[in-house]
Every structure is written in C-alpha cells, then in structure tokens.
Write an enzyme that holds these catalytic residues in place. Structure first.
Site, mmCIF file in Angstrom:
data_model
loop_
_atom_site.group_PDB
_atom_site.id
_atom_site.type_symbol
_atom_site.label_atom_id
_atom_site.label_comp_id
_atom_site.label_asym_id
_atom_site.label_seq_id
_atom_site.Cartn_x
_atom_site.Cartn_y
_atom_site.Cartn_z
ATOM 1 N N HIS A 1 45.882 47.320 53.529
ATOM 2 C CA HIS A 1 47.285 47.063 53.221
ATOM 3 C C HIS A 1 48.009 48.296 52.701
ATOM 4 O O HIS A 1 47.456 49.042 51.888
ATOM 5 C CB HIS A 1 47.388 45.951 52.169
ATOM 6 N N ASP B 1 44.987 49.624 49.748
ATOM 7 C CA ASP B 1 43.551 49.404 49.913
ATOM 8 C C ASP B 1 43.205 49.778 51.344
ATOM 9 O O ASP B 1 43.991 50.457 52.005
ATOM 10 C CB ASP B 1 43.143 47.965 49.543
ATOM 11 N N SER C 1 48.884 38.243 54.951
ATOM 12 C CA SER C 1 48.889 39.031 53.715
ATOM 13 C C SER C 1 49.988 40.075 53.644
ATOM 14 O O SER C 1 50.312 40.556 52.567
ATOM 15 C CB SER C 1 47.539 39.733 53.511
#
Length: 352
Positions: free
Chosen positions: A331, A328, A37
């Site tokens: 991340h 978040d 990610s």
C-alpha cells in the site's frame, strides 16, 4: 490485502462537479465508497480476519496519530476526495459502532481490505465480498430514508458521488497465489473476462438502485508493488512486467464496459478513473515527486511486510514516511495518495 490504489477518483470526480456547476447544480452531498484496502476506512476492524491494521505503526500520521484500520500511515483517497468537496475530512466505516446514520448522511465506506470482484478472493482472508457491500448499501438506503425522509434521502443518494476501487486482490491474492484455484480453472484472459462480467453486473445493480454518478477505477501497476518485486528473482527484483501487462489488459476491458454502460443506461455518469500511468510515473521517477525510495515500503524491511507483520517489525519502520512511495509492501503512503489527488486537481481543466 492490497493496494489497488491509485484508483484515482479525483480527476474524474472533478469532471462531474464541473459539469454540474454549468447547470447550477454544483453539489455533491455525500461520498459513498465501495472496494478494497485502497479505500477501506476501517470496516475490517469489525471482522474475524487477519486482514486488518488497527494497530501501530499504521495511522501514525493520521490526525491524532491513531490507527484506524486504514492500510496507510495516514488518510486515503476517499478522505481527500470528501475534503475537496467541502465535506468532512475523513469518511467513516459503515461497520464502526462509533458512527450512526447521521454521520453517514454525508459519506460512508462499505469497502473491505483483501476483497475483490470474485467471491473466492474475499474467502481467502474471510472479508466482506462485493455482493455483501451491496447489501450493506441497500440497508444504508433504508436507514437514510427513515432518518431524512424519502424525498431528501433520494436526493442525496442520486446526487452523491460513488467511488469504486477494487480488483488487484483478485490477481495477487487469489489467481497468482492459490494453488489449484482460479488459475486451474481459467487462463488469465478468461479470468479477466470473468471479473469484468461481475463488474458490469455490479454497476447495473447500482444503477437500478438509483445511483447515477460513479468513479470506477482500474487496477494499478501491481507488478511494481514491493511485495511483487521481492519475489521477482528472475529480473533482479525489478517490476514484474507480466503482472503489469495483465493490469493494463484488464483496465482496457474495464474501460470498454464503462463506455458501453454510459451509452445504454440513461442518465448514468460513469467515469473510468485509470491511475495506472501516474502511479507508474511516480515509481519510475520518485525524485521528481519528492520521494527517495520507490522499490520498498517504509514498514520494516519494506519487502514483504503488511498488516500484522508491520506491527511485529514496528521498531524497524522508517522514521519519515514522506520519503517513501509505499507505506508497506503493498500500500502507498499518504503522501503518494495526496500527490496524485493534487495532480488531478491542478490538471482538471483539460477534462472539462
């Protein structure tokens, strides 16, 4: 999902570019991306997984304010990397049907959020395992040769810069999370070695496919991710130093593999991009970098939300992400990525 973030590519990439310029071969025709990610530009949008973020508030600071599947409020390191080499400002995801081989000729992303070295990690949320990313790359090679001709395609494939950012999920999503899983089969040191073996094999496979320039990252101080702080009750929600030490140990082993392969494989330009220290400095000294908050994310309460939970907590998301190190609970924000990228651009001379 994870961050695997500061898998900062730019510093070492610039080193490669500078070396190339000394020989008159100052060219990086494409940026090709593998990983999780921290670098997935939207592949998970096209998978039957909950590990996706193609909805608000993700992407609200992306050009056009569009959620793209990037686990961030804006762009990711591969996007900044591409732009820094005079290529396009964003890297397209390979599975995105809006793009075709003509778009992928100057850059493509095979990464998948929530994946890892370990196939068992990808299985947790049903995302693309690393071996499958490699299969997509082989498919891409064939398509590029059909599109440009073998000679031109091979030139791009050998001169392209490859970035690999992966590893954090194997620990925070798998080893430390799944009861009766890898933690029952391996000590943490054994699991590190298991992952290192996979990493070395992956790099060798890329080499034998003609890849020559790779920026290969370690893992970030995962104990300082807001989600890890939230569960660290014993230390008053401070950084989990056990997790950070595991990251440091893993990075040390990875660095040795990089040195080994550079010695053994002729013409291989493999660099270890360790972003652990700079991210930790940002977290510990946020005001120095223009941040106000480093212990929680911008989305919702910032303590546990990521992915769909950020969508549900949308009304509570902060109004100004530039004040936050993390977007978040896992991340970083676009600003964090950009600061680290700029830092290495400004300090590239010492690595020439």
């Amino acid at each position: 999902m994870e961050m695997e973030t500061m898998h900062i590519l730019l510093l070492f990439i610039i080193q490669i570019l500078v070396q190339g310029s000394k020989t008159g071969a100052n060219k990086v025709p494409a940026i090709i991306v593998f990983g999780d990610s921290s670098v997935d530009t939207g592949n998970n949008n096209y998978l039957p997984t909950i590990a996706k973020c193609n909805f608000e508030p993700y992407g609200r600071d992306f050009p056009g304010g569009t959620p793209t599947g990037r686990f961030c409020n804006g762009r990711l390191p591969p996007d900044f990397l591409s732009e820094s080499f005079g290529l396009k400002p964003t890297i397209p995801a390979y599975l995105d049907p809006m793009y075709n081989i003509s778009d992928f000729a100057s850059g493509v992303c095979f990464a998948s959020a929530a994946t890892g070295y370990d196939n068992a990690t990808a299985d947790v949320l049903k995302v693309i395992p690393l071996w499958k990313e490699l299969e997509y790359y082989k498919e891409y090679q064939d398509k590029l040769k059909a599109y440009l001709g073998v000679e031109k395609a091979n030139e791009i494939l050998s001169e392209a810069l490859y970035t690999i950012s992966i590893g954090t999920n194997d620990f925070i999503e798998n080893y430390y999370t799944i009861p009766g899983g890898r933690s029952s089969q391996f000590t943490v040191e054994q699991y590190q070695d298991f992952l290192i073996g996979i990493a070395e094999d992956f790099l060798k496979q890329l080499y034998h496919l003609g890849v020559r320039k790779i920026s290969f990252t370690g893992i970030a101080p995962m104990g300082c991710l807001p989600a890890m702080r939230t569960t660290n009750f014993m230390d008053n929600h401070g950084c989990n130093e056990e997790y950070n030490n595991v990251a440091l140990q893993f990075n040390g082993k990875l660095s040795k593999v990089v040195s080994k392969l550079n010695r053994e494989l002729a013409g291989f330009k493999l660099v270890f991009a360790d972003g652990y220290s700079i991210l930790l400095e940002i977290i510990r000294n946020p005001f120095k970098f223009g941040f106000e908050v480093a212990d929680v994310g911008c989305c919702g309460t910032g303590t546990f939300e990521a992915g769909i939970l950020c969508n549900l907590e949308g009304p509570f998301t902060c109004t100004d992400a530039t004040k936050f190190v993390f977007w978040d609970s896992i991340h970083p924000t676009e600003k964090t990525y950009k600061i680290i990228s700029d830092y290495f651009l400004m300090h590239s001379k010492e690595f020439r």
